[in-house]
Design an enzyme around this catalytic site. Structure first.
Site, PDB file in Angstrom:
ATOM      1  N   THR A  28     -14.657 -46.701   8.067  1.00  0.00           N
ATOM      2  CA  THR A  28     -13.628 -46.345   7.082  1.00  0.00           C
ATOM      3  C   THR A  28     -12.728 -45.233   7.612  1.00  0.00           C
ATOM      4  O   THR A  28     -11.586 -45.105   7.170  1.00  0.00           O
ATOM      5  CB  THR A  28     -14.284 -45.852   5.777  1.00  0.00           C
ATOM      6  N   SER A  58     -23.670 -38.548  20.490  1.00  0.00           N
ATOM      7  CA  SER A  58     -23.928 -37.652  21.617  1.00  0.00           C
ATOM      8  C   SER A  58     -22.595 -37.253  22.251  1.00  0.00           C
ATOM      9  O   SER A  58     -22.442 -36.132  22.738  1.00  0.00           O
ATOM     10  CB  SER A  58     -24.819 -38.339  22.639  1.00  0.00           C
ATOM     11  N   SER A  59     -21.634 -38.162  22.234  1.00  0.00           N
ATOM     12  CA  SER A  59     -20.355 -37.834  22.883  1.00  0.00           C
ATOM     13  C   SER A  59     -19.606 -36.754  22.118  1.00  0.00           C
ATOM     14  O   SER A  59     -19.068 -35.821  22.717  1.00  0.00           O
ATOM     15  CB  SER A  59     -19.496 -39.087  23.060  1.00  0.00           C
ATOM     16  N   ASP A  75     -16.934 -38.335  13.743  1.00  0.00           N
ATOM     17  CA  ASP A  75     -17.982 -37.767  14.587  1.00  0.00           C
ATOM     18  C   ASP A  75     -17.622 -36.357  15.041  1.00  0.00           C
ATOM     19  O   ASP A  75     -18.453 -35.438  14.995  1.00  0.00           O
ATOM     20  CB  ASP A  75     -18.210 -38.646  15.828  1.00  0.00           C
ATOM     21  N   TYR A 108     -15.300 -52.288  19.169  1.00  0.00           N
ATOM     22  CA  TYR A 108     -14.832 -51.279  18.223  1.00  0.00           C
ATOM     23  C   TYR A 108     -13.309 -51.347  18.116  1.00  0.00           C
ATOM     24  O   TYR A 108     -12.749 -51.417  17.018  1.00  0.00           O
ATOM     25  CB  TYR A 108     -15.273 -49.894  18.713  1.00  0.00           C
TER      26      TYR A 108
HETATM   27  C1  GLA Z   1     -17.979 -44.401  15.689  1.00  0.00           C
HETATM   28  C2  GLA Z   1     -16.626 -43.696  15.694  1.00  0.00           C
HETATM   29  C3  GLA Z   1     -16.319 -43.111  14.325  1.00  0.00           C
HETATM   30  C4  GLA Z   1     -16.485 -44.144  13.210  1.00  0.00           C
HETATM   31  C5  GLA Z   1     -17.823 -44.880  13.349  1.00  0.00           C
HETATM   32  C6  GLA Z   1     -17.946 -46.020  12.395  1.00  0.00           C
HETATM   33  O1  GLA Z   1     -19.013 -43.498  15.509  1.00  0.00           O
HETATM   34  O2  GLA Z   1     -16.592 -42.666  16.658  1.00  0.00           O
HETATM   35  O3  GLA Z   1     -15.013 -42.570  14.317  1.00  0.00           O
HETATM   36  O4  GLA Z   1     -15.419 -45.026  13.193  1.00  0.00           O
HETATM   37  O5  GLA Z   1     -18.021 -45.382  14.658  1.00  0.00           O
HETATM   38  O6  GLA Z   1     -17.958 -45.572  11.088  1.00  0.00           O
END
Ligand code: GLA
Length: 394
Positions: free
Chosen positions: A36, A127-128, A178, A228
């Site tokens: 999202t 982790s990144s 993240d 992704y």
């Molecule tokens: C990864 C991406 C986040 C987010 C999630 C899915 O972790 O780094 O920005 O999009 O996937 O919610």
């Protein structure tokens, strides 16, 4: 606690321990609100207590040297020629962050950096982001001291710069969740974040009698980046079509469940329609989940977690056999209120809400069933909400 790391640092870089500074930044687990963030929507992550520690010491030249406790090969680069190092196997995140910081006007200095990573790599626990945020605050703090700049570090800005590094150096067009969670996390709190304008609320993670248990499929997420980015562009495609009806929508987040039900037929292609459906309903689930947690209605929270996973499996199609097996087995254990994948998917981890006195049984039963079905072990971690990126004064 840090003396061993300091010794390792000195064995690589020589000199004295004075001048070494220590920074830490955590991984995260997302409770609900998946895929999202890049749609301008809501997420509800928690910073972990597993983190990356960086020992950093300034140098008098423009060299940046990187090494990690689990690596033997040092990476060295010059701060004025960072673009040359775009294709490293290890070190991309750090040099990407350095590059993006400089592009944003931060004055850095050369430095030696030692990493100790405790967030399992490639596990979907960010982790990144932990590496990026720890690097960013280390570089900014050292640069400020070196150039005698007195300015507080703006952690939201740091999160945005780290996200850019991931886009431009790693090639994953990730959202902000993240990096934001790693930068801003707070002990015992979950972060309710609106990714459209980056406003947030800290919600106490007070789950009386229950624990959050993470289960790792131990499947490396190969192709995850590619898939992704593909999901992301499918969402953009869906938004483009819906803009014919809602010209002011800037993100899929601006489409309500009601709008979607009314106009779903205007979206051409079953796949795109499924992706949009996931995002629209998932945003609504996050809002409900935050309310449920605030009122300590954990059963309802668990139901929403389950619905989130099912939607990621059936509509967004980012789960796979390992994640689905873990979730399926988890839900069979008495005392489990909800279970879902967390993070980008395609391997990685699940998070489950488990009654405290059932945690041991949960790990045994789910672990056993997973091994039987998949042929290798899963790993388990009991989660607590930890603090975000910070300097350790020692
Ligand atoms: C990864 C991406 C986040 C987010 C999630 C899915 O972790 O780094 O920005 O999009 O996937 O919610």
């Amino acid at each position: 606690m840090y003396s061993e790391l300091i010794e390792t640092f000195l064995s690589y870089f020589g000199g004295q321990s004075d001048g070494i500074r220590i920074f830490r930044s955590p991984g995260r687990v997302n409770l609900i609100g998946e895929h999202t963030d890049y749609n301008g929507g809501f997420v509800f992550p928690v910073a972990l207590t597993m983190d990356t520690t960086v020992l950093a010491r300034p140098r008098d030249d423009r060299q940046i040297n990187l090494i990690a406790t689990d690596l033997k090969q040092m990476v060295s680069a010059n701060l004025d020629e960072l673009h040359k190092w775009k294709h490293l196997k290890w070190g991309n995140y750090q040099l990407g962050v350095a590059d993006e910081l400089q592009k944003s006007g931060y004055k850095l200095c050369g430095c030696d950096l030692l990493y100790d990573d405790k967030v399992p790599l490639g596990s979907g626990l960010s982790s990144s982001a932990a590496i990026e945020i720890a690097t960013a605050i280390a570089l900014v703090a050292l640069g400020n001291a070196y150039h005698e700049i007195k300015r507080e570090i703006n952690m939201v800005e740091i999160a945005k710069i780290a996200q850019k590094a991931e886009h431009n150096y790693v090639g994953v067009k990730c959202g902000i969740m993240d990096q934001f969670a790693s930068a801003m996390g707070k002990k015992n709190m979950a972060i309710f974040l609106d990714c459209r304008d980056l406003t947030w609320e800290m919600v106490p993670l007070d789950m009386k009698g229950y624990k959050l248990v993470i289960a790792n499929t131990n499947v490396k997420r190969s192709l995850a980046g590619e898939k992704y980015n593909e999901r992301r562009s499918e969402c953009e495609h869906g938004l483009e079509q819906l803009r014919r009806i809602f010209p002011n929508a800037s993100y899929l987040r601006d489409i309500s469940v009601g709008d979607f039900i009314r106009y779903r037929d205007q979206i051409s292609g079953e796949t795109i329609r499924k992706r949009v459906a996931h995002v629209v309903y998932e945003n609504e689930r996050v809002i409900k989940a935050v309310e449920a947690l605030k009122k300590n209605r954990l059963k309802e929270f668990g139901v929403l977690m389950n619905a989130s996973h099912d939607s990621l499996r059936d509509l967004y199609e980012v789960t796979g056999k390992e994640l689905d097996t873990l979730v399926e087995q988890s839900r069979k254990v008495e005392g489990v209120l909800g279970s879902r994948m967390t993070g980008a998917g395609f391997g990685g981890c699940t998070v489950s809400l488990v009654r405290e006195d059932k945690v041991r049984e949960f790990i045994e039963r789910v672990g056993g069933a997973y091994y039987k079905e998949i042929g290798h072990d899963a790993s388990f971690y009991i989660t607590e909400a930890g603090n975000g990126g910070r300097e350790i004064i020692f």
